[in-house]
Design a protein around this motif. Structure first.
Motif, short mmCIF file in Angstrom:
data_model
loop_
_atom_site.label_atom_id
_atom_site.label_comp_id
_atom_site.label_asym_id
_atom_site.label_seq_id
_atom_site.Cartn_x
_atom_site.Cartn_y
_atom_site.Cartn_z
N GLY A 43 0.79 -1.23 0.00
CA GLY A 43 0.00 0.00 0.00
C GLY A 43 0.82 1.27 0.00
O GLY A 43 0.27 2.37 -0.07
N LEU A 44 2.14 1.16 0.03
CA LEU A 44 3.03 2.32 0.12
C LEU A 44 3.43 2.79 -1.28
O LEU A 44 3.75 1.97 -2.15
N HIS A 45 3.42 4.08 -1.51
CA HIS A 45 3.82 4.65 -2.79
C HIS A 45 5.22 4.16 -3.15
O HIS A 45 6.11 4.15 -2.30
N ASN A 46 5.43 3.77 -4.40
CA ASN A 46 6.70 3.16 -4.79
C ASN A 46 7.90 4.11 -4.71
O ASN A 46 9.04 3.65 -4.69
N GLN A 47 7.69 5.41 -4.62
CA GLN A 47 8.82 6.34 -4.49
C GLN A 47 9.44 6.30 -3.09
O GLN A 47 10.59 6.70 -2.92
N GLY A 50 11.75 3.31 -3.20
CA GLY A 50 12.67 3.62 -4.31
C GLY A 50 13.74 4.61 -3.93
O GLY A 50 14.83 4.61 -4.52
N ASN A 51 13.48 5.49 -2.98
CA ASN A 51 14.45 6.48 -2.54
C ASN A 51 15.16 6.09 -1.25
O ASN A 51 15.97 6.85 -0.73
N ALA A 52 14.85 4.91 -0.72
CA ALA A 52 15.42 4.50 0.57
C ALA A 52 16.78 3.83 0.38
O ALA A 52 16.90 2.87 -0.38
N ALA A 53 17.78 4.32 1.08
CA ALA A 53 19.11 3.70 1.05
C ALA A 53 19.14 2.45 1.91
O ALA A 53 19.87 1.51 1.62
N PHE A 75 14.49 -6.70 -6.55
CA PHE A 75 15.09 -5.54 -7.21
C PHE A 75 16.45 -5.20 -6.63
O PHE A 75 17.27 -4.58 -7.29
N LYS A 76 16.70 -5.60 -5.39
CA LYS A 76 18.00 -5.36 -4.76
C LYS A 76 18.93 -6.56 -4.95
O LYS A 76 20.01 -6.61 -4.37
#
Length: 134
Positions: A43-47, A50-53, A75-76
């Motif tokens: 349910g969390l916006h993909n950005q 996507g911006n999390a280190a 993806f990682k």
């Protein structure tokens, strides 16, 4: 930000979605760290991820959320195969440029002391941390 999916949902827009996404995209260059917590990664916006280190996953039970976590791990370059069977203190962690790995920590989010520390205890612990005593 707890229950982050209510602030920046994946399928709709809230009053704070745009400003939160702007903050996420700009925060790192100013040295600002943000923590987004959710039990519903789907349910969390993909950005947000996507911006999390750094990303941390704990126990998930809902199949849709397990699949979302496994997709993010893929993806990682890794996997979180037993995320639905993690025990207290077990987490999957990925840092920038690395796949997820399982860790075990005895006093993390699952530790709840009977009462808060006193002012003296806080001061003693901060002094110990400053001088490197554990």
């Amino acid at each position: 930000m707890d229950e982050a999916q209510t602030l920046t949902p994946s399928g709709s827009t809230t009053m704070c979605t745009r400003s939160t996404l702007m903050l996420v995209s700009q925060a790192r260059k100013y040295g600002l760290g943000l923590i987004f917590a959710t039990q519903a990664p789907k349910g969390l916006h993909n950005q947000i991820p996507g911006n999390a280190a750094t990303q941390v996953f704990g126990l998930l039970n809902a199949p849709v959320h397990i699949e979302a976590a496994r997709e993010m791990a893929h993806f990682k370059g890794g996997d979180v195969p037993d995320i639905s069977r993690l025990t207290s203190g077990e987490f999957y962690v990925a840092v920038e440029g690395q796949p997820f790995r399982k860790i075990r920590t005895p006093l993390c989010l699952t530790h709840h002391p009977a009462s808060p520390l006193s002012t003296d205890e806080v001061m003693a612990r901060s002094w110990q941390t400053t001088v490197g005593i554990s």
